[in-house]
Design an enzyme around this catalytic site. Structure first.
Site, PDB file in Angstrom:
ATOM      1  N   ASP A 150     -10.516  -1.332   3.024  1.00 30.76           N
ATOM      2  CA  ASP A 150     -10.128  -2.116   2.295  1.00 30.76           C
ATOM      3  C   ASP A 150      -8.181  -1.191   2.811  1.00 30.76           C
ATOM      4  O   ASP A 150      -7.138  -2.516   3.194  1.00 30.76           O
ATOM      5  CB  ASP A 150     -10.149  -2.902   1.430  1.00 30.76           C
ATOM      6  N   GLY A 178      -8.855  -8.134   0.754  1.00 27.91           N
ATOM      7  CA  GLY A 178      -9.972  -8.095   2.452  1.00 27.91           C
ATOM      8  C   GLY A 178     -10.761  -8.026   2.113  1.00 27.91           C
ATOM      9  O   GLY A 178     -12.538  -8.380   3.600  1.00 27.91           O
ATOM     10  N   ASP A 179     -12.203  -6.830   1.710  1.00 30.19           N
ATOM     11  CA  ASP A 179     -13.520  -6.719   0.930  1.00 30.19           C
ATOM     12  C   ASP A 179     -14.112  -8.286   0.559  1.00 30.19           C
ATOM     13  O   ASP A 179     -14.840  -8.486   0.383  1.00 30.19           O
ATOM     14  CB  ASP A 179     -13.385  -6.019   0.222  1.00 30.19           C
ATOM     15  N   LEU A 180     -13.278  -8.969  -0.201  1.00 30.45           N
ATOM     16  CA  LEU A 180     -13.546  -9.959  -0.886  1.00 30.45           C
ATOM     17  C   LEU A 180     -13.225 -11.680  -0.262  1.00 30.45           C
ATOM     18  O   LEU A 180     -13.647 -11.945  -0.371  1.00 30.45           O
ATOM     19  CB  LEU A 180     -13.335  -9.890  -2.434  1.00 30.45           C
ATOM     20  N   PRO A 183     -15.262 -12.291   3.168  1.00 30.24           N
ATOM     21  CA  PRO A 183     -16.531 -12.610   3.183  1.00 30.24           C
ATOM     22  C   PRO A 183     -16.620 -14.125   2.941  1.00 30.24           C
ATOM     23  O   PRO A 183     -17.677 -14.779   3.436  1.00 30.24           O
ATOM     24  CB  PRO A 183     -17.470 -11.838   2.235  1.00 30.24           C
TER      25      PRO A 183
END
Length: 409
Positions: A150, A178-180, A183
């Site tokens: 991220d 970005g990671d959350l 998705p």
């Protein structure tokens, strides 16, 4: 209510983006089977602190202890162990994929293909599979092979260039955005792909890039115009248009929004400052944007003379959008989030009671029909080997013992 109760997903997911996608599909009722490396599992399992029967500790105290990060990210998911580098493990994966609707993976691009488990390999045994790949830069393009987490994605996407104070350095967002967020795009893309499959019977490969996701969100603003005009891109706790932003009352901070002429009028009313309405610098939105520093200075002079509570009361009475700047402890103590299920006790798959003091995220949407079911706690490594391998592959305990001794599971 379990709208995805007839959907099964195989997840080869690690760290955050893939597991968060897996967890959200499980929230909607899907059976999500997380495939992990025997004896090791998701790397996050090893990132303390840990929770187990003896409480929360910096080091594992029992074989059942699980990293609290893993507990937060893997609710409702079933864990099996499987060595995908072993020919027998690859065969078992494809046998399970044949009976699944979705494959999820967020390994480095090409990793699953090199194992013989890429989209083409799985589609050969299940043409209707929805195969979702999440990667930092996507499966194609000049950056595809670069390692990414991220922080790199926030920098590469340009997000850090618009975050922070105008006279300060680029600044990372305080959580793994970005990671959350990626998705969530993946989840509704999967829903669309499943709907398309209902019509055509065909599956497809979803190639989802974290960097692309953040860039697409950023350009909801007029960044290209700011670049052309030489405007500062980093505005800190202020707004590009008008006096919206952070203000300091006599005892605490608050956020005020005045994004239209009507809101500006009501703000001046709340501040008992009719003279600001006559000031030629602030007569309309464009003028206030040009003279935003002056507008903020005038507002701050008046806000700073009152307490936060006094200022909020005035603003609310004048129907000006506003709010206090609250701390994380404030949020933890706020019953609103628990009443709506946004926050909930953190659970452990091998413990009957919640982890003392642990907080996990719930689902921030309230359905008008029946509520979504409470998710079981995150699983210990290989917790569901017997259940899944018996159900999907017809294996007996003696078969499982042999596979375990051979390092396959």
């Amino acid at each position: 209510m379990q709208p995805l109760s007839d959907i099964r997903a195989l997840a080869v997911t690690v760290f955050l983006a893939g597991p968060y996608l897996s967890m959200n599909l499980a929230r909607l009722g899907a059976e999500v089977i997380k495939v992990e490396i025997p004896g090791r599992g998701d790397p996050v399992r090893g990132n303390g602190p840990f929770a187990g029967p003896e409480g929360v500790n910096n080091t594992p105290q029992t074989e059942q202890d699980i990293a609290t990060r893993f507990l937060k990210r893997t609710q409702g998911v079933k864990s099996v162990t499987l060595n995908l580098r072993d020919p027998r493990g690859r065969e078992m994966f494809l046998d399970m994929a044949r009976q699944s609707d979705i494959v999820l993976e967020n390994l480095a691009p090409g990793s699953m293909r090199r194992l013989g488990l890429g989209y083409d390999d799985v589609a050969a045994v299940n043409p209707g599979i929805i195969y979702c790949s999440i990667a930092g830069y996507g499966q194609t393009g000049p950056y595809a092979d670069l390692p990414a987490h991220d922080p790199q994605i926030q920098g590469m996407s340009g997000l850090m260039d618009i975050n922070g104070d105008a006279d300060g350095p680029p600044t990372k967002v305080g959580f793994y955005i970005g990671d959350l967020v990626t998705p969530l795009f993946a989840a509704y893309s999967i829903m669309g792909a499943l709907r398309e499959k209902e019509r055509t019977g065909k599956g497809q490969h979803l190639d989802i890039s974290m960097m692309d996701t953040l860039a697409s969100l950023m350009f909801m603003e007029n960044l290209e115009e700011d670049v052309q005009q030489g405007n500062p891109l980093r505005t800190g706790n202020t707004s590009r248009g008008g006096p919206t932003g952070l203000y300091h009352a006599a005892d605490a901070d608050l956020i005020i929004t005045a994004a239209s002429d009507d809101q500006w009028r009501r703000l001046c009313e709340a501040l008992a400052a009719p003279e600001l309405l006559e000031d030629p610098r602030f007569t309309d939105y464009t003028s206030r944007t040009i003279n935003v520093a002056g507008a903020r200075e005038e507002v701050q002079k008046r806000v700073g003379k009152m307490t936060q509570a006094e200022m909020l009361a005035r603003l609310e009475e004048s129907d000006v959008p506003c709010g206090p700047v609250r701390t994380v402890p404030d949020i933890i103590a706020d019953p609103h989030f628990y009443d709506r299920g946004t926050l909930q006790p953190m659970r452990h798959g091998a413990m009957d009671a919640p982890v003392p003091g642990g907080i996990a995220s719930g689902f921030p949407v309230v359905f008008s029909g029946k509520p979504l079911p409470a998710l079981p706690g995150a699983p210990t490594l290989g917790m569901h080997n017997s259940e899944i391998y018996r159900k999907l592959l017809g294996l007996e305990e003696s078969d499982l013992e042999g596979l375990a001794s051979g390092g396959v599971i």
